[in-house]
Write a protein that holds these residues in place. Structure first.
Motif, PDB file in Angstrom:
ATOM      1  N   ALA A 311       0.837  -1.196   0.000  1.00 45.38           N
ATOM      2  CA  ALA A 311       0.000   0.000   0.000  1.00 45.38           C
ATOM      3  C   ALA A 311       0.875   1.250   0.000  1.00 45.38           C
ATOM      4  CB  ALA A 311      -0.913   0.000   1.223  1.00 45.38           C
ATOM      5  N   GLY A 312       0.453   2.250  -0.772  1.00 49.11           N
ATOM      6  CA  GLY A 312       1.174   3.505  -0.826  1.00 49.11           C
ATOM      7  C   GLY A 312       2.285   3.545  -1.848  1.00 49.11           C
ATOM      8  N   PHE A 313       2.488   2.466  -2.601  1.00 51.17           N
ATOM      9  CA  PHE A 313       3.520   2.427  -3.629  1.00 51.17           C
ATOM     10  C   PHE A 313       2.868   2.500  -5.014  1.00 51.17           C
ATOM     11  CE2 PHE A 313       6.173   1.298  -0.207  1.00 51.17           C
ATOM     12  CZ  PHE A 313       7.490   1.442  -0.623  1.00 51.17           C
ATOM     13  N   ALA A 314       3.319   3.437  -5.821  1.00 46.55           N
ATOM     14  CA  ALA A 314       2.843   3.566  -7.196  1.00 46.55           C
ATOM     15  C   ALA A 314       3.701   2.701  -8.107  1.00 46.55           C
ATOM     16  CB  ALA A 314       2.917   5.022  -7.639  1.00 46.55           C
ATOM     17  N   ASN A 315       3.137   2.237  -9.189  1.00 44.67           N
ATOM     18  CA  ASN A 315       3.897   1.407 -10.126  1.00 44.67           C
ATOM     19  C   ASN A 315       4.739   2.276 -11.047  1.00 44.67           C
ATOM     20  OD1 ASN A 315       3.236  -0.839 -12.882  1.00 44.67           O
ATOM     21  ND2 ASN A 315       4.751  -1.046 -11.285  1.00 44.67           N
ATOM     22  N   ALA A 316       6.026   1.989 -11.092  1.00 44.90           N
ATOM     23  CA  ALA A 316       6.961   2.673 -11.985  1.00 44.90           C
ATOM     24  C   ALA A 316       7.989   1.639 -12.423  1.00 44.90           C
ATOM     25  CB  ALA A 316       7.633   3.846 -11.288  1.00 44.90           C
ATOM     26  N   PRO A 317       7.674   0.834 -13.435  1.00 44.28           N
ATOM     27  CA  PRO A 317       8.619  -0.205 -13.868  1.00 44.28           C
ATOM     28  C   PRO A 317      10.024   0.374 -14.016  1.00 44.28           C
ATOM     29  CG  PRO A 317       6.565  -0.413 -15.068  1.00 44.28           C
ATOM     30  CD  PRO A 317       6.471   0.859 -14.272  1.00 44.28           C
ATOM     31  N   GLY A 318      11.014  -0.335 -13.457  1.00 42.66           N
ATOM     32  CA  GLY A 318      12.335   0.234 -13.291  1.00 42.66           C
ATOM     33  C   GLY A 318      12.955   0.819 -14.538  1.00 42.66           C
ATOM     34  N   GLY A 319      12.846   0.115 -15.655  1.00 42.04           N
ATOM     35  CA  GLY A 319      13.426   0.640 -16.885  1.00 42.04           C
ATOM     36  C   GLY A 319      12.795   1.946 -17.305  1.00 42.04           C
TER      37      GLY A 319
END
Length: 544
Positions: A311-319
């Motif tokens: 919870a509280g983490f947005a998705n930002a694929p590392g590449g």
């Protein structure tokens, strides 16, 4: 910092906005403190010339992007545009949303250039320039399209890994390549490559993700020869070679032994680049610090994120986070905490962000039993809490269009509009709504739409101060029209606004594509020299 005299806006003479000069802003950019420099012009206009570390948050989409881009309401913010007009409008909106530390660049980007400072074309410039820096600093090996094709034809032992997201890979890819987005490379490579003799080729559309991806595998200690495909799929196309389209091949996730090797590599990376780890208790502590901005990103694939995430983490694929950092983190010098399920992808991503000059990047050590949530939380749209806008169903709109009783205005991007819209709909940019409605002419009944209907609602609220005619929205947006089974119309016959709302990539155009590709590749290479003239952005040399 000295703030110059205030100025009345052109559209709202009762609102005053502090101004900063180009020289004052230059000092702010180099003082090491948090700063959100937001360019509120449309992305296509922004791409024609902007300040190096500006994040593009178009006024037309401000309510959709602002909360996640600048989450802390007391963040130091400077807004810029061509001539202060849009910036002043954006400042007034931001004050309504609780932001309190806002200034406007006096004279806009023209004043910045007149002061002798650099303007940059394109988008995601800091990340693109960083890729060129890495290639030079690390002497990242590369291979040309012609040589790669000859090796393929000779049947050599090799694997080609496309470091872009699946949505880009699907559009076009090197024949036989596997999709393996940037941060996944060091995570999945040991499941793909079993022999040290296998040549590993990493590509993207152009240069940046090819370079960063190849160097990631080299830094991770892969014993194989690893090379970046020079100029990516564009270089392949320009060499006269055929691309595949619609491919869905993807690199497999690592099993036990392969995952173990990936974790060993990540541990070496963490030690070499000084990647810090924090506990959930430490994360809770810095979350309570209201004096600093904190971004929490889950760097795994969108599919894994939707299945389960903290919870509280947005998705930002590392590449993609490395490729377009300004799109995810608009506040320079903010804190960044990364998470994944294995420690590999977050560590690899953190190592690159640290080299890009982000001062506080860490990896969360989440216990195995930490509570997780499913799905994707819809982004918070500011200003919509108590908004009420009348809607019309797709079926009712179809009836009204057949009877000539409604005029449809579509606020999709110009590419989305070109590729499919409600028949007869006009394209418009929300920030230019007054001019767009004037161009379309009188309408007894306006129906606004956008892909999911959200932007259309915001535009409908704006329209109340522009027209006395009835304004409604297509319930569920254009997606509802499609779901009902109604057909779309393609093309750009009805343009009420210019199509400079977004940046067109070389392969988004419908003519002179090859020249656009050549221009783009030349632009990437030239960035390394241009950013040297703006010393407030510095990259770190990789440790020996």
């Amino acid at each position: 910092m000295t703030v110059t005299a205030t100025k009345r806006t052109r559209s709202k003479p009762d609102v005053f906005s502090p101004l900063v000069t180009a020289g004052e802003l230059r000092g702010m950019l180099g003082d090491g403190r948090e700063l959100a420099l937001l360019d509120v012009r449309e992305e296509g206009v922004f791409a024609a010339g902007h300040l190096l570390t500006a994040a593009c948050l178009p006024l037309s989409r401000l309510e959709l992007l602002l909360d996640r881009s600048v989450p802390r309401r007391t963040t130091r913010v400077v807004l810029c545009d061509d001539d202060e007009t849009l910036a002043q409008r954006a400042a007034a909106a931001m004050r309504r949303f609780g932001y309190r530390n806002i200034s406007v660049l006096q004279g806009g980007v023209a004043a910045w250039r007149a002061a002798g400072f650099e303007l940059f074309s394109g988008i995601n410039v800091p990340s693109k320039a960083f890729g060129e820096h890495v290639e030079h600093a690390c002497e990242t090996p590369r291979i040309g399209a012609a040589e790669l094709k000859a090796r393929m034809d000779a049947g050599e032992d090799m694997v080609v890994l496309d470091s872009r997201p699946a949505s880009e890979y699907w559009v076009m890819n090197i024949p036989g390549a596997l999709d393996c987005p940037g941060a996944e490379l060091a995570y999945r490579i040991h499941e793909i490559v079993k022999r040290p003799e296998t040549l590993v080729v990493v590509n993207c559309a152009g240069r940046t993700r090819s370079i960063i991806g190849a160097q990631s595998l080299i830094d991770a200690g892969l014993p194989n020869r690893v090379v970046a495909l020079k100029n990516g799929t564009m270089g392949w196309h320009l060499a006269g070679l055929a691309l595949e389209h619609g491919s869905t091949r993807e690199a497999p996730a690592p099993g036990g032994a392969a995952l173990g090797r990936a974790r060993e590599s990540a541990a070496r990376i963490a030690k070499r680049f000084g990647v810090a780890k924090i506990s959930p208790a430490e994360l809770d502590r810095i979350r309570r610090d209201t004096t600093r901005t904190l971004y929490c990103f889950d760097v795994r694939s969108p599919e894994e994120y939707r299945a389960s995430h903290l919870a509280g983490f947005a998705n930002a694929p590392g590449g993609q986070l490395v490729q377009a950092t300004d799109r995810y983190a608009a506040v320079r010098n903010a804190r960044i905490v990364l998470a994944d399920s294995d420690g590999v992808r977050a560590t690899m991503t953190a190592s690159w962000l640290l080299q890009m000059g982000w001062p506080e990047v860490s990896v969360l050590e989440a216990p195995a039993g930490a509570p997780r949530v499913e799905g994707v939380e819809p982004p918070r749209v500011l200003g919509m809490e108590n908004a009420r806008v009348d809607g019309v169903s797709a079926a009712e709109l179809r009836r009204r269009l057949d009877a000539g009783e409604s005029t449809v205005v579509d606020f999709a991007t110009s590419i989305e509009y070109r590729d499919g819209h409600v028949p007869g709909a006009w394209f418009a940019v929300r920030s230019r709504l007054r001019d767009a409605l004037a161009k379309i002419g009188e309408a007894g009944d306006w129906v606004f739409t956008s892909p999911d209907g959200v932007l259309a609602k915001l535009a409908a609220l704006d329209a109340r101060g522009i027209t006395a005619a009835r304004v409604r929205v297509l319930a569920g947006g254009t997606a509802a029209w499609i779901a009902t089974g109604f057909t779309l119309e393609r093309g750009t016959e009805h343009l009420a606004s210019a199509t400079d709302d977004i940046y067109y990539r070389p392969y988004d155009g419908q003519s002179q594509v090859e020249q656009a590709m050549k221009d783009y590749l030349g632009w990437e290479v030239a960035l390394a020299e241009q950013i040297r003239r703006e010393p407030y952005l510095t990259f770190k040399a990789p440790p020996v």
